[in-house]
Scaffold this active site. Structure first.
Site, PDB file in Angstrom:
ATOM      1  N   CYS A  86       0.842  -1.203   0.000  1.00 18.79           N
ATOM      2  CA  CYS A  86       0.000   0.000   0.000  1.00 18.79           C
ATOM      3  C   CYS A  86       0.875   1.249   0.000  1.00 18.79           C
ATOM      4  O   CYS A  86       1.540   1.546  -0.974  1.00 18.79           O
ATOM      5  CB  CYS A  86      -0.958  -0.047   1.191  1.00 18.79           C
ATOM      6  SG  CYS A  86      -2.335   1.099   1.022  1.00 18.79           S
ATOM      7  N   HIS A 201      -3.419  -5.565   1.091  1.00 14.42           N
ATOM      8  CA  HIS A 201      -2.740  -5.752   2.377  1.00 14.42           C
ATOM      9  C   HIS A 201      -2.664  -7.216   2.781  1.00 14.42           C
ATOM     10  O   HIS A 201      -3.561  -7.694   3.487  1.00 14.42           O
ATOM     11  CB  HIS A 201      -3.516  -5.015   3.475  1.00 14.42           C
ATOM     12  CG  HIS A 201      -3.368  -3.538   3.449  1.00 14.42           C
ATOM     13  ND1 HIS A 201      -2.341  -2.879   4.082  1.00 14.42           N
ATOM     14  CD2 HIS A 201      -4.126  -2.578   2.870  1.00 14.42           C
ATOM     15  CE1 HIS A 201      -2.465  -1.570   3.907  1.00 14.42           C
ATOM     16  NE2 HIS A 201      -3.539  -1.359   3.168  1.00 14.42           N
ATOM     17  N   GLU A 203      -1.004  -8.480   5.091  1.00 17.43           N
ATOM     18  CA  GLU A 203      -0.923  -8.592   6.557  1.00 17.43           C
ATOM     19  C   GLU A 203      -2.304  -8.513   7.201  1.00 17.43           C
ATOM     20  O   GLU A 203      -2.465  -8.843   8.373  1.00 17.43           O
ATOM     21  CB  GLU A 203       0.026  -7.523   7.128  1.00 17.43           C
ATOM     22  CG  GLU A 203      -0.549  -6.125   7.295  1.00 17.43           C
ATOM     23  CD  GLU A 203      -0.611  -5.300   6.013  1.00 17.43           C
ATOM     24  OE1 GLU A 203      -0.420  -5.867   4.912  1.00 17.43           O
ATOM     25  OE2 GLU A 203      -0.878  -4.083   6.099  1.00 17.43           O
TER      26      GLU A 203
END
Ligand SMILES: Nc1ncnc2c1ncn2[C@@H]1O[C@H](COP(=O)(O)OP(=O)(O)O)[C@@H](O)[C@H]1O
Ligand SMILES: [Mg+2]
Lengths: 231, 741, 81, 81
Positions: A86, A201, A203
């Site tokens: 990002c 993302h 994560e």
């Protein structure tokens, strides 16, 4: 394996990235402040997402001009593995480590939603384990990937498009390319394919309770790559 | 600069009446200075002093064994076990958001975030309650675009997920839209900070953005009706700086790890004035501040302006002596201005200096204790009984169930809110386990099995028809929204948005509403731990419907047991739990299709409701049910649809009805509290039934989940059959239609 | 020194914001609008503690930070004082 | 018609972007920088299907959409063709 996460003023996915690497994968993780030059000898550098410098001026612009990023550039030049997510992707483009730029979403608004990703090249340090369509969240206002035509041609020819936005059943479809990225590009690789920038993302897709674990495949790929090259 | 003559006339311009003016002179034993007048005016504004509401707010229950901090601090705090506590509060930013929707909403979010992290909690979730005028009002699209972008951009940038809220359209908000922002933060229960100024000689610090001429007299403005005159008096609009807020947040949390902070508070409404006075007042101490030391953004600011500026992203704290180096080091790391601007004293006075001269010297007790307190007259308005007498019998019943249903589900108050919440980051911090589109927002607490659930609710129409019962319904609904997910309701925060309290009928609405809140919170054992009152939501004499927004906060013991509203597979039994006696009096149906806000709606039976909540908690902990969703706005059929209205979901429902109902409208779209739809595997139905009997809650199987369609069969006759895709399409595009108009 | 720097999106670069404004103007009844492009400018004040011409200095700001050459062009307007 | 509209934040209004850019320039070694303010501009092309002067028309765009009078001021530069 050792990982280093860089923190910039205003980063807000830094803790998430550290949690992902350190707590979910149990990888030894260092956190390096943007004013430092010593990256603490990592195998992978991670640039977290989330509004460094408030996204003022241009997303990633100010972060890309910090001392830590100079070291990251050198690290990458030596063949180091770098993943920018990002805002991390935006920083990589701004610092010249990846070609192109991330423009405002075609909707002009911030978009938070799940997207589906297809790994276009499985022979990279980041994608060898990505054997299915990934479901991963995006959350950004400027994720509309752009580069000039010549660069685009090179990227496609050299198989440097790591991920594309696709429909849940894996088809390229403008309706699933929410931000309007050129050629539905969600992630781009450097020439040596060791630097990856991506808007979604991984994560945030690291545990079942969060709705998806697909993001783990990317780090699993890196682990397997490093094991092979080390041994 | 020429001395400004301070007299009654000037005081009046500051919103101070003659009686208050006399009190000020008595407190000071002299005529106030210009700066002192400014201070009194801000501190005694409705917004800061709660002068019209205080005596009523006192009636609200604030205690429970799990309450660590009740009202009176920057946020309320409850214990959630395992060494953790959560701090939360809601605040309105109505007036600023009407003048400048983007910045007004953004700074509203900024303010509430600071209220929470000032207590030592890391903000982990936001909610937002948005109330707009009719979709046909030309200003509505402009306002909603600005407000939603403002709420989103601020929270997104700071990195706090927004995981729920409410959007309501009604013409009563045409001249006054409402923006209610809520933040919840997590802390260790033994590491709590408060807004105290203790220990004479301890230094007072200022940190954050420089002070400019922003929003001077914002608090006073929020304490008056809108008129052409306020348009002129418009102060410089505050612009949000979420980047600085993020730095401030991290710096404050870092410094709180060290043992240097005595007390800390953000500078909100009435800026430096209220933060310094409040901190000293809480501790019974005094405070001395040199205004020349305040970091300024603009040249030639006067002490008056510095005192009253509402520049954003600023904090005030009292530190232990001799720790300057550590403090400066941390703020330098975070690129923030920090300055030592004064010290705590034991004089019980607030003293402000500017360029060596004392410009204000006020006894703090005086300003607090003598602060005006009104028991404003109130009276039940005539319309109240008239409205109750309305009988819906004359309304023509539904002819085409399909057409009415599709119109209804795509209408502004029922359609998908995804256009709104897609602009909010919902997953940052990787804690979100339930978000917008469900009944509550839930975050998990890393390192434990627990989750914290929250839901923002209010039905202004019901509160208009009956403020007391309507407010009870808001609390009941909020609690039920948690319970269906498997979260135990623990406490609430509120935002009481009302019209002009100087009007007897508005004051009556307020008093009744408080009474309803009191009863509901006592019955449900959910004390009020923080809140906010916003009066004067009136334009040119027309006020809003009473809108007491509440956020219920609760705990899920094991996030793996969370129940969501969505049907998961075909062939499950659909059970309606609760008393099924809906009426269309006061319903959204009546308001939307007939423009009638009248009638006596069904009141909530709080004892029954409490049993229903307990029942639901027991169901989720036993993992007995597959889905659960409460039936609220719009009644049975829309609620049923909400159990499959989700991207990619293709499990529909078939209802088999044998009941004799008099009217279709009441049965399908009528409303009544305490109803829940659950889906359950067939073999578990008997068990469910016996648990319902145990809790003395009504139980009825009304259909089955099925494939791809919504079907209703009544006495073996099919009366509705619609493909899910058609319903989804209508529901999803509702917001787009508002903008196209 | 006082200076102004104008930053333009390159012609080939899509301008989603400009496009959105164009549509919004049209839907407000300004049907004559054919195209809108959005740019930004910086007004910068400095003291004189630098060497070289003001204009050159401003160009440096652009190259080092203010402008992303991949997507943007710029113009500089400097006033020495 | 071709025109340019410059939009400035009003003087008293906080410019968080400008402030952050100012800090960034300084930390890149440009210590002479005293202040930075950020503005935006619109380049607009239209056909001639409207009545009244070009300048007036542009002002209307500003009032109706482009400029937020509460926090911004503007200047218009119109070229009739
Ligand atoms: N302003 C908002 N921001 C975020 N989510 C919202 C907002 N408004 C509504 N939602 C979400 O949309 C869904 C529907 O809202 P609503 O009908 O008010 O729910 P309920 O009836 O369960 O209280 C909920 O999940 C709610 O959290
Ligand atoms: Mg609900």
């Amino acid at each position: 394996m050792r990982a280093t996460v860089i923190e910039f003023l205003g980063s807000n996915c830094d803790h998430d990235m550290v949690y992902f690497i350190r707590d979910v994968f149990k990888i030894e993780t260092e956190v390096v402040w943007f004013t430092e030059r010593d990256l603490k000898n990592p195998d992978i550098v991670l640039l977290p997402g989330g509004f460094s410098y408030g996204d003022y001026l241009r997303p990633g612009a100010m972060a890309s001009r910090t001392p830590a990023m100079e070291s990251v550039r050198e690290f990458a030049k030596r063949g180091g593995i770098v993943l920018g997510v990002c805002n991390g992707f935006q920083i990589l483009c701004e610092s010249g480590l990846l070609p192109g730029a991330l423009l405002r979403n075609k909707t002009i608004s911030f978009i938070c939603d799940d997207v589906y990703l297809k790994a276009e090249n499985r022979e990279t340090p980041f994608t060898s384990m990505v054997d299915r369509i990934l479901k991963i969240p995006i959350a950004h206002g400027d994720g509309n990937y752009f580069c000039d035509e010549k660069t685009l041609e090179v990227l496609e020819k050299e198989k440097r498009v790591a991920f594309r936005y696709v429909s849940p059943d894996g088809k390229i479809d403008d309706n699933w390319n929410f931000n309007g990225a050129t050629n539905s590009i969600a992630g781009v690789l450097s020439e040596n394919k060791r630097v990856l920038g991506m808007m979604p993302h991984p994560e945030r897709a690291c545990e079942k309770i969060l709705g998806s674990e697909d993001g783990k495949l990317i780090i699993e790929s890196v682990i397997s790559f490093l094991e092979k090259t080390d041994g | 600069m020429a001395e400004i003559e301070v007299n009654l006339e000037l005081a009046r311009k500051h919103g101070i009446n003659e009686e208050e003016w006399e009190t000020i002179k008595k407190i000071l034993r002299r005529i106030p200075t210009y700066e002192e007048l400014g201070i009194f005016s801000a501190m005694w504004s409705e917004h800061c002093s709660y002068k019209s509401s205080r005596i009523h707010l006192k009636k609200l229950p604030a205690k429970a064994p799990w309450v660590i901090q009740g009202p009176g601090e920057n946020a309320g705090i409850i214990d959630i076990g395992e060494g953790y506590a959560v701090a939360f509060k809601m605040e309105s930013h109505n007036h600023p958001s009407f003048i400048e929707p983007y910045q007004g909403a953004a700074t509203g979010v900024g303010g509430i975030l600071r209220d929470v992290f000032t207590m030592g909690a890391r903000p982990l979730a936001n909610l937002n309650g948005l109330f707009f005028g009719s979709p046909d009002n030309p200003k509505t699209p402009y306002l909603i675009k600005g407000v939603v972008a403002g709420v989103g951009d601020y929270g997104n940038c700071v990195g706090v997920p927004t995981i729920g809220g409410q959007v309501t359209f009604h013409f009563c908000f045409n001249g006054n839209n409402l923006v209610n922002a809520f933040t919840l933060g997590l802390m260790k229960s033994d590491k709590i900070f408060r807004g105290k100024a203790e220990g004479a000689g301890n230094p007072v610090w200022y940190v954050g953005s420089k002070t400019g001429r922003d929003g001077i007299h914002g608090a006073t403005m929020a304490s008056a009706e809108f008129s052409e005159e306020t348009e002129e008096k418009k102060p410089t609009v505050q612009v949000g700086d979420p980047f600085t807020e993020k730095l401030l947040l991290e710096a404050c949390l870092e410094i709180m790890e060290k043992d240097v902070i005595v007390g800390i508070q953000d500078m909100g409404a009435a800026g430096l004035t209220s933060s310094s006075l409040e901190m000293a007042e809480r501790s019974g101490s005094g405070i001395k501040i040199d205004l020349s030391k305040i970091p300024l953004r603009e040249k030639h600011m006067t002490p008056y302006e510095i005192l009253l500026s509402e520049s954003q992203e600023r904090m005030l704290f009292v530190a232990k002596r001799g720790r300057e180096k550590e403090i400066l080091e941390i703020f330098r790391k975070w690129n923030l201005d920090a300055a030592q601007i004064g010290e705590v004293t034991d004089t019980k006075r607030a003293e402000f200096y500017f360029e060596g001269k004392k410009v204000a010297d006020i006894p703090i007790e005086g300003i607090g204790e003598s602060s005006p307190l009104y028991n404003r007259p109130f009276e039940e308005p005539k319309r109240f009984k008239e409205n109750q007498n309305f009988n819906a019998g004359a309304i023509e019943d539904v002819k085409s169930l399909k057409k009415v249903f599709l119109d209804f589900i795509s209408s502004p108050n029922l359609c998908s809110r995804k256009w709104v919440y897609r602009q909010y980051d919902q997953s940052v911090r990787t804690n979100t386990v339930m978000t917008s589109g469900s009944d509550a927002g839930i975050i998990r607490i890393k390192g434990t099995k627990k989750g914290v659930a929250m839901s923002l609710d209010v039905n202004p129409r019901l509160c208009f028809l009956n403020p007391k019962e309507g407010t009870k319904c808001a609390i009941a609904e909020s609690a039920l929204n948690l319970a269906v997910c498997g979260a135990k309701p623990l406490a609430i925060t509120d935002c009481l948005n009302f019209g002009n309290p100087e009007k007897k009928d508005v004051m009556w609405e307020f008093v009744e509403s408080i009474e309803g809140m009191r009863e509901a919170c006592i019955k449900l054992e959910t004390p009020v731990v923080s809140g906010n009152v916003s009066f004067y939501n009136e334009t040119e004499g027309t006020g809003i419907y009473p809108t007491p927004s509440v956020v219920m906060v609760g705990v899920v013991e094991d996030v793996n047991n969370i129940v969501n509203p969505f049907f998961k597979e075909e062939g499950l039994e659909i059970v309606l739990i609760g008393k099924n006696d809906p009426v269309i009096e006061g319903s959204l149906y009546l308001s939307h299709f007939f423009n009638i806000d009248k009638g006596k709606f069904n009141f909530v039976d709080l004892d029954y409701h409490r049993r229903l909540i307990e029942l639901l908690l027991s169901l989720s902990s036993q993992k007995l049910i597959e889905s659960a969703h409460d039936i609220s706005d719009g009644g049975l059929l829309p609620a049923l649809a909400e159990c499959f209205l989700k991207e990619g979901n293709n499990i529909g429902a078939e209802l088999f009805l044998d009941e004799n109902f008099e009217r279709m409208d009441a049965f399908f779209f009528g409303e009544t509290p305490s109803r829940v739809l659950v889906s359950i595997k067939k073999e578990k139905c008997n068990r469910l039934k016996s648990i319902c009997q145990k809790f003395n809650i009504d139980y009825k199987i009304i259909g089955k989940t099925g494939r791809n369609i919504l079907k209703v069969v009544f006495n073996n006759k099919e009366i509705l059959n619609i493909p899910l895709s058609e319903i989804f399409e209508k529901w999803e595009k509702g917001f787009e239609r508002i903008f196209k108009k | 020194m006082k200076g102004k720097i104008y930053v333009y999106l390159k012609k080939q670069v899509l301008d989603p914001q400009g496009k959105a404004i164009e549509n919004a103007l049209k839907s407000l009844g300004f049907e004559e609008v054919k195209s809108v492009r959005v740019g930004k400018f910086f007004e910068i004040e400095t003291d004189s503690s630098f060497s070289g011409s003001a204009k050159e200095r401003m160009k440096e700001y652009c190259k080092k930070l203010l402008v992303n050459g991949v997507i943007e062009d710029f113009e500089v307007e400097a006033v020495e004082e």
